[in-house]
Write a protein that holds these residues in place. Structure first.
Motif, PDB file in Angstrom:
ATOM      1  N   SER A  93      11.692   0.664  -1.816  1.00  0.00           N
ATOM      2  CA  SER A  93      10.352   0.459  -1.259  1.00  0.00           C
ATOM      3  C   SER A  93       9.278   0.982  -2.205  1.00  0.00           C
ATOM      4  O   SER A  93       8.254   0.330  -2.422  1.00  0.00           O
ATOM      5  CB  SER A  93      10.229   1.157   0.098  1.00  0.00           C
ATOM      6  OG  SER A  93      11.118   0.604   1.045  1.00  0.00           O
ATOM      7  N   GLY A  97       6.548  -1.011  -4.052  1.00  0.00           N
ATOM      8  CA  GLY A  97       5.282  -0.734  -3.398  1.00  0.00           C
ATOM      9  C   GLY A  97       4.188  -0.224  -4.305  1.00  0.00           C
ATOM     10  O   GLY A  97       3.007  -0.494  -4.063  1.00  0.00           O
ATOM     11  N   THR A 106      -4.140  -6.633  -2.423  1.00  0.00           N
ATOM     12  CA  THR A 106      -3.537  -6.166  -1.178  1.00  0.00           C
ATOM     13  C   THR A 106      -4.607  -5.914  -0.122  1.00  0.00           C
ATOM     14  O   THR A 106      -4.455  -6.286   1.048  1.00  0.00           O
ATOM     15  CB  THR A 106      -2.734  -4.875  -1.431  1.00  0.00           C
ATOM     16  OG1 THR A 106      -1.699  -5.139  -2.376  1.00  0.00           O
ATOM     17  CG2 THR A 106      -2.118  -4.352  -0.141  1.00  0.00           C
ATOM     18  N   ALA A 168       4.910   2.631   3.286  1.00  0.00           N
ATOM     19  CA  ALA A 168       3.625   1.956   3.089  1.00  0.00           C
ATOM     20  C   ALA A 168       2.503   2.732   3.776  1.00  0.00           C
ATOM     21  O   ALA A 168       1.419   2.922   3.200  1.00  0.00           O
ATOM     22  CB  ALA A 168       3.695   0.530   3.626  1.00  0.00           C
ATOM     23  N   ALA A 193       1.067  -4.450   2.380  1.00  0.00           N
ATOM     24  CA  ALA A 193       1.897  -3.695   1.439  1.00  0.00           C
ATOM     25  C   ALA A 193       3.329  -3.568   1.943  1.00  0.00           C
ATOM     26  O   ALA A 193       4.286  -3.562   1.159  1.00  0.00           O
ATOM     27  CB  ALA A 193       1.289  -2.307   1.213  1.00  0.00           C
ATOM     28  N   PHE A 194       3.474  -3.477   3.251  1.00  0.00           N
ATOM     29  CA  PHE A 194       4.797  -3.314   3.865  1.00  0.00           C
ATOM     30  C   PHE A 194       5.709  -4.505   3.595  1.00  0.00           C
ATOM     31  O   PHE A 194       6.921  -4.335   3.407  1.00  0.00           O
ATOM     32  CB  PHE A 194       4.607  -3.104   5.368  1.00  0.00           C
ATOM     33  CG  PHE A 194       5.815  -3.384   6.210  1.00  0.00           C
ATOM     34  CD1 PHE A 194       6.977  -2.636   6.079  1.00  0.00           C
ATOM     35  CD2 PHE A 194       5.790  -4.398   7.157  1.00  0.00           C
ATOM     36  CE1 PHE A 194       8.084  -2.880   6.872  1.00  0.00           C
ATOM     37  CE2 PHE A 194       6.891  -4.658   7.950  1.00  0.00           C
ATOM     38  CZ  PHE A 194       8.042  -3.901   7.801  1.00  0.00           C
ATOM     39  N   MET A 197       7.416  -4.280   0.265  1.00  0.00           N
ATOM     40  CA  MET A 197       8.165  -3.027   0.234  1.00  0.00           C
ATOM     41  C   MET A 197       9.422  -3.119   1.080  1.00  0.00           C
ATOM     42  O   MET A 197      10.453  -2.516   0.758  1.00  0.00           O
ATOM     43  CB  MET A 197       7.274  -1.885   0.716  1.00  0.00           C
ATOM     44  CG  MET A 197       6.149  -1.560  -0.259  1.00  0.00           C
ATOM     45  SD  MET A 197       4.972  -0.334   0.337  1.00  0.00           S
ATOM     46  CE  MET A 197       5.874   1.172   0.066  1.00  0.00           C
TER      47      MET A 197
END
Length: 210
Positions: A93, A97, A106, A168, A193-194, A197
């Protein structure tokens, strides 16, 4: 098989969800059916042993049995989701990330999602579907499902998604990429962002050598 021996084994085509008490998913499990039967018995024995030293001896025997046969890098059966797997998901992640956190796009996509709530749902559903595809459909590795949470949710899926979202959330907040004066906007930007990730977390968890 119980979820006590959280390791990767060749053989089946589903995910055992383990609490990670035994084994370590980095061990190479056996392909021999007789050894698998032995592991079944050892896992059952482990659940009935109360003495910590005796339980550790059982686990060590299980680890040794899993090393009897070494599978190839791909096509292993992944069992369990323990601390080792959680760490792999976290590393995956973070690796994916960090570029997302420093990329202004983002935040812009998050603004779009905040203005279009339907996009929020699509992003979440798409992310979950992508992680399911990586773990269970693409067959990068074979992942066993056993004792899912609430009888429905695989623990590995829940673990990867939870770790990725938490990563995140923490990183976007700690690095000042979101402002909680507008919680809805902040949440939408974190979800953007998640998404990648979660993909990184899934790949980090199951790829060989991770």
């Amino acid at each position: 098989m119980s979820d006590a021996g959280a390791d990767r084994e060749p053989g089946a085509n589903a995910e055992v969800c383990a609490d990670g008490d035994a084994g370590g998913s980095a061990d190479d499990p056996p392909a021999d059916p007789e050894i698998e039967d032995l592991l079944d018995e050892l896992e059952t024995l482990e659940e009935t042993v109360d003495d910590p030293d005796e339980r550790e001896q059982v686990r060590e025997t299980m680890r040794m049995a899993r090393r009897v046969s070494t599978p190839g890098a791909f096509g292993r059966v992944i069992r369990g989701f323990d601390r080792h797997d959680a760490a792999e998901a976290l590393v995956g992640s973070v690796v994916v990330g960090v570029p997302m956190l420093v990329e202004g796009g983002t935040l812009e996509v998050g603004e779009f999602i905040a203005a279009n709530p339907w996009a929020f749902g699509v992003t979440l559903v798409g992310t979950v579907g992508l992680v399911i595809g990586v773990l269970y459909v693409a067959e990068i590795q074979q992942v066993e499902i056993h004792r899912p949470l609430f009888g429905v949710v695989p623990r590995r899926l829940a673990g990867v998604l939870t770790i990725s979202f938490a990563t995140a959330f923490v990183m976007m907040t700690a690095w000042g990429r979101v402002s909680w004066t507008d919680p809805w906007l902040a949440l939408c930007q974190i979800v953007v962002a998640f998404a990648p990730m979660a993909l990184g977390g899934a790949l980090g968890d199951i790829l060989p050598g991770s």
